[in-house]
Scaffold this active site. Structure first.
Site, PDB file in Angstrom:
ATOM      1  N   ASP A   1       0.704  -1.247   0.162  1.00 33.17           N
ATOM      2  CA  ASP A   1       0.054  -0.043   0.104  1.00 33.17           C
ATOM      3  C   ASP A   1       1.083   1.339  -0.005  1.00 33.17           C
ATOM      4  O   ASP A   1       2.112   0.918   0.523  1.00 33.17           O
ATOM      5  CB  ASP A   1      -0.870   0.034   1.168  1.00 33.17           C
TER       6      ASP A   1
ATOM      7  N   ASP B   1      -3.215  -2.252   5.786  1.00 29.74           N
ATOM      8  CA  ASP B   1      -3.445  -2.023   7.203  1.00 29.74           C
ATOM      9  C   ASP B   1      -4.995  -1.768   7.324  1.00 29.74           C
ATOM     10  O   ASP B   1      -5.462  -1.346   8.481  1.00 29.74           O
ATOM     11  CB  ASP B   1      -3.065  -0.613   7.414  1.00 29.74           C
TER      12      ASP B   1
ATOM     13  N   ASP C   1      -8.025  -4.756   3.224  1.00 30.37           N
ATOM     14  CA  ASP C   1      -6.845  -5.590   3.101  1.00 30.37           C
ATOM     15  C   ASP C   1      -6.901  -7.045   3.512  1.00 30.37           C
ATOM     16  O   ASP C   1      -6.129  -7.904   3.110  1.00 30.37           O
ATOM     17  CB  ASP C   1      -5.594  -4.841   3.560  1.00 30.37           C
TER      18      ASP C   1
END
Length: 918
Positions: free
Chosen positions: A336, A654, A658
């Site tokens: 990410d 996070d 996800d």
């Protein structure tokens, strides 16, 4: 409720309907809400608003499944054989090893099973609802479709809501969508195919209200929410084994079949030669025990555990032991953007004011840095246009900076925080300005108008701060989108501080230049009003604004992450960015980090991925570097597509969104600081500092762990090979066994572990990150490793057989011959251990007069010293002589054993030339 309405509730197209259609379908009232009786009826029909995972296996079943491993079959069989022979102490030692392995595996897997429970906990909260026409608080578990929910700043959204009324409502949906900036909400219907991250008229369960107020109608609860759908995606995710466990299983099964086959052959051949049943049973058992690497599971466990400890020191907490090695074999890292590759702190990097372009140094919220013009620090006295632009950013602002535990944090909006920091860098303070130019009124930012405006009292301000005209008037400062500000401006503030005609084309050129760099651009303006005006309306800023300048900001990449990305690329690992941010911003970040493939940054959006078939997606995930505005299902598809191409995928994340991809990936990496509990529980590893550089460090440690595991295998198996060859050939030649089964067990369980465990502490090689990733399909025992094991096994066989035959002929003492054969084998093992460790290479370089540095090798030294001590006890202590049928040695006999084993170091050096283990 009618069947039609019930069916509609299962739909996820609420954002497409008007508010009136939504209330009609759900049979409720915006003003009075549901009645208590209707709410109870719907609660009975739809159930509680809580996520429900499928029942898991019982703890007993999960514990027993830990024994479902081929190598543990071998140990259990070995223990059973020893028990049949009446050697219960040895049997329980072997079974104890299997029990310890099972307990470790059970504890680690139990943590992973709590992912669904953590997901459910993340959405349990209280909610403010309208029922029976009155406002009341109820537990979120009691919400039902059709409930009217009131939202205020700081609230957690308790269910999926279709918004009906909003007042400057902003919702942080980063945990669900990956978007780092809070979303401005409205109530307008949207197109059916609008991506999740862009549904501005919806508020989803688990997200947070950061600003404003709103009223929404519950359209989905429990598993029907977007968060609930993710919970189901986690359950549907394939439970992949890791590369290490796959290779170890294959190796163990092959070894199991070979050992059982040859043991049976040994037994049959011995009987054919006319030997007795008990004698051949002992020979078959001796062969099985000699061939089974009893110490290997313990060594593997210890090696992985030490890898866990090393990673923890480098900010990576491992939750599942095999993940240590898996990360070392990663071929792709999907990361990410927010906070992992970047600072997660918006930073102004460019300013355009008074027809001049300024560069801002420094990153994050720490107010350190400079504003440069032509690479030289500016002087505020000579930059009136710049001062005005910065003052506008400081005063037209509702946020502030705070320092907590040595870290600067923004209380409020990250974008406004960036404006405060850039002002602080040149000595301007929002608090001081507020005292001299106090605020009289404000128009908060609204998506409909795309600007924020504040009215300030200009009278009594210092002349150095405001112009003469300003000090006699009140002032309106405005910030907002470029389009919203420019159309209200007729003049601009030039470099000397004079008002001149606006030049929109020149300003748009600067806007486009900033946008190409991925900067988020805000425009600033002001307007003079009479000093008796104390309130502010939208009509006051419809026209006659004076354009002050532009500020371009971005969440900058971490400096250490840039280095880490380069190190990963040098190691042959692809790094891909999967983010909820816009493609242009993500592409610019990737370009600044040299995150490219063949010099090109290819980006795909979630909408593009949704339109791709399987083959197109497979090509896209291989060629693409940036994947922007992706939905949870698409993250999962990206990981699966990469795995289908044979990649070993590490995925960072996070947020709630996800979790499915983290669980599906070969190794899921969650953020310890900004990460949700859902992401942490679904992951294999947690970063305590949320930094991509820690992933690179963990990859380095993972590769070191795998290399040390190969060294352990290359050290243990040749001993088993030499022992088993000795016994097999002795049976085939009808000779006396040079080594007994109990002596083999000593070598395999005590001696092997004493010398092999220190290999787990071997420091990393200088070349560990200069080599490409291992082929995930490469077997645990590669061709070169098999040749090494075979060559060293032959040497060990010659050593055992040769010393045994020599001593038997010289003395006729079988026990002495066996003891000296074992001690010679151990001496050879010490020399072989030195040949594959950094200590041995260091000693050779010192002997050759070459200066060389060496890392901590104390573990190897302790292992060698400990082995020597144990072997002295093995032969010299009377109790051991009785237990293991050994005989004490004199000094000359010790020297013979050492001299017999010494050629190993030369033989091993020759093998190292063809098969270096580093």
């Amino acid at each position: 409720m009618a069947a039609a309405e019930t069916e509609i509730i299962q739909s996820s197209q609420w954002h497409h309907l008007t508010a009136r259609e939504v209330t009609r379908h759900l049979d409720t009232s915006v003003e009075t809400g549901l009645t208590s009786a209707e709410a109870a009826k719907r609660h009975s029909h739809f159930g509680a608003n809580e996520l429900k995972g499928k029942p898991g296996k019982s703890p007993i079943v999960r514990f027993l499944l830990q024994f479902n491993q081929p190598l543990l079959y071998i140990l259990l069989i070995a223990g059973a054989i020893k028990a049949i022979l009446g050697q219960w102490v040895n049997a329980w030692v072997i079974w104890g090893v299997t029990l310890i392995n099972a307990i470790i595996g059970f504890v680690q897997e139990s943590k992973a099973e709590s992912a669904i429970a953590a997901l459910a906990a993340s959405v349990q909260t209280n909610a403010t609802v309208i029922r029976n026409g009155q406002k009341k608080q109820v537990p979120s578990t009691e919400l039902v479709p059709g409930d009217i929910v009131l939202l205020a700043s700081g609230d957690k959204v308790p269910a999926d809501l279709r918004l009906l009324q909003v007042q400057n409502l902003q919702v942080n949906e980063s945990a669900l969508t990956g978007e780092s900036v809070a979303t401005e909400k409205n109530t307008q219907p949207l197109s059916p195919d609008t991506p999740l991250a862009e549904r501005a008229n919806m508020a989803y369960a688990g997200s947070f209200v950061t600003f404003g107020t709103g009223r929404g109608i519950v359209v989905a609860i429990a598993n029907a929410t977007e968060t609930g759908r993710i919970s189901q995606l986690i359950e549907q995710g394939t439970n992949l084994s890791t590369p290490l466990t796959r290779k170890f299983d294959k190796f163990s099964r092959t070894l199991l079949y070979i050992i059982l086959g040859i043991a049976a052959l040994t037994f049959a051949v011995g009987l054919g030669y006319g030997n007795s049943w008990p004698a051949m049973f002992e020979a078959a058992v001796a062969f099985a025990v000699s061939a089974i690497p009893e110490g290997l599971p313990a060594v593997v466990t210890v090696t992985l555990a030490i890898g866990v400890s090393r990673m923890a020191r480098r900010h990576a907490i491992v939750r599942k032991l095999p993940a240590v090695e898996t990360l070392g074999g990663a071929t792709v890292i999907c990361s990410d953007k927010t906070g992992t590759l970047t600072e997660n702190q918006m930073t102004v990097q460019a300013i355009y004011a008074g027809e001049k372009k300024y560069i801002v140094t420094g990153a994050g919220y720490t107010p350190e840095g400079e504003i440069l013009l032509d690479e030289q620090p500016i002087h505020l006295n000579n930059s009136p246009a710049l001062i005005e632009c910065l003052i506008a950013g400081l005063l037209c602002n509702d946020s502030h900076l705070e320092q907590k535990e040595g870290q600067w944090q923004v209380i409020g909006d990250p974008t406004e925080g960036a404006l405060i920091v850039v002002g602080n860098k040149v000595g301007l303070s929002g608090a001081s300005l507020e005292q001299e130019i106090p605020r009289l009124d404000v128009i908060p930012f609204e998506s409909e108008y795309q600007y924020m405006a504040t009215l300030h009292q200009g009278a009594n301000a210092r002349e150095s701060l405001l112009s003469l005209e300003e000090s006699k008037s009140n002032i309106i400062f405005v910030k907002g989108s470029v389009e919203a500000i420019l159309k209200r401006c007729q003049l601009r503030f030039d470099a000397p501080g004079n008002n001149t005609p606006l030049q929109p084309d020149a300003i748009h050129q600067q806007v486009n230049a900033m946008a190409r760099k991925g900067l988020r651009v805000l425009a600033f303006a002001k307007k003079y009003v009479p000093d008796n005006q104390t309130s502010l309306n939208h009509t006051d800023i419809e026209k006659d604004l004076i354009f002050l300048g532009l500020q371009g900001m971005i969440d900058p990449p971490r400096v250490e992450a840039i280095r880490a990305v380069k190190a990963c690329q040098d190691a042959g690992i692809q790094v891909k960015m999967i983010t909820g941010d816009h493609a242009i911003t993500a592409q610019a970040i990737a370009q600044s980090m040299s995150l490219n493939k063949k010099g090109e940054v290819i980006a795909f959006t979630g909408q593009q991925l949704a339109e791709m078939g399987t083959n197109e997606l497979s090509t896209a995930v291989e060629d693409g570097v940036v994947f922007a505005r992706v939905a949870p299902e698409q993250k999962l598809r990206i990981v699966e597509a990469l795995q289908s191409k044979g990649e070993v995928v590490a995925m960072t994340g996070d947020g709630v969104n996800d979790a499915p991809a983290l669980k599906q990936a070969d190794i899921g990496i969650a953020m310890g600081g900004a990460g949700t509990e859902v992401a942490k529980e679904a992951s294999d590893m947690i970063l305590t500092d949320d930094n991509f550089a820690s992933i690179e460090a963990a990859v380095e440690e993972g590769r070191t762990v795998y290399r040390n595991l190969l060294k352990a295998i290359a050290f243990i198996l040749p001993v088993n090979g030499g022992e088993s060859m000795t016994i097999l050939i002795s049976v085939l030649l009808a000779r006396v066994l040079p080594i007994l089964s109990l002596q083999v067990l000593w070598l395999n369980m005590v001696n092997s572990i004493a010398m092999t465990v220190p290999l787990a502490f071997e420091p990393k090689s200088d070349r560990v990150m200069q080599q490409p990733p291992r082929n995930p399909n490469q077997p645990l025992l590669s061709g070169s490793l098999v040749k090494r094991i075979f060559a060293i096994s032959i040497f060990n066989w010659i050593l055992i057989f040769g010393v045994f035959e020599f001593v038997v002929k010289a003395t006729g003492n079988i026990n002495l011959a066996r003891t000296m054969a074992i001690q010679a084998l151990v001496a050879g093992r010490v020399f072989y251990l030195l040949s594959i460790t950094q200590l041995g290479r260091f000693l050779i370089k010192r002997i050759r007069g070459i200066k060389s540095d060496i890392s901590d090798v104390s573990a190897i030294i302790i292992g060698i010293v400990g082995t020597i001590f144990l072997q002295i006890l093995f032969s010299q202590w009377g109790v051991m002589n009785i237990l293991f049928s050994t005989a004490p040695l004199n000094l000359n006999q010790w020297l013979i054993c050492i001299i017999a084993g010494a050629p190993m170091i030369l033989f091993a050096a020759l093998v190292n030339l063809f098969d270096p283990l580093d």
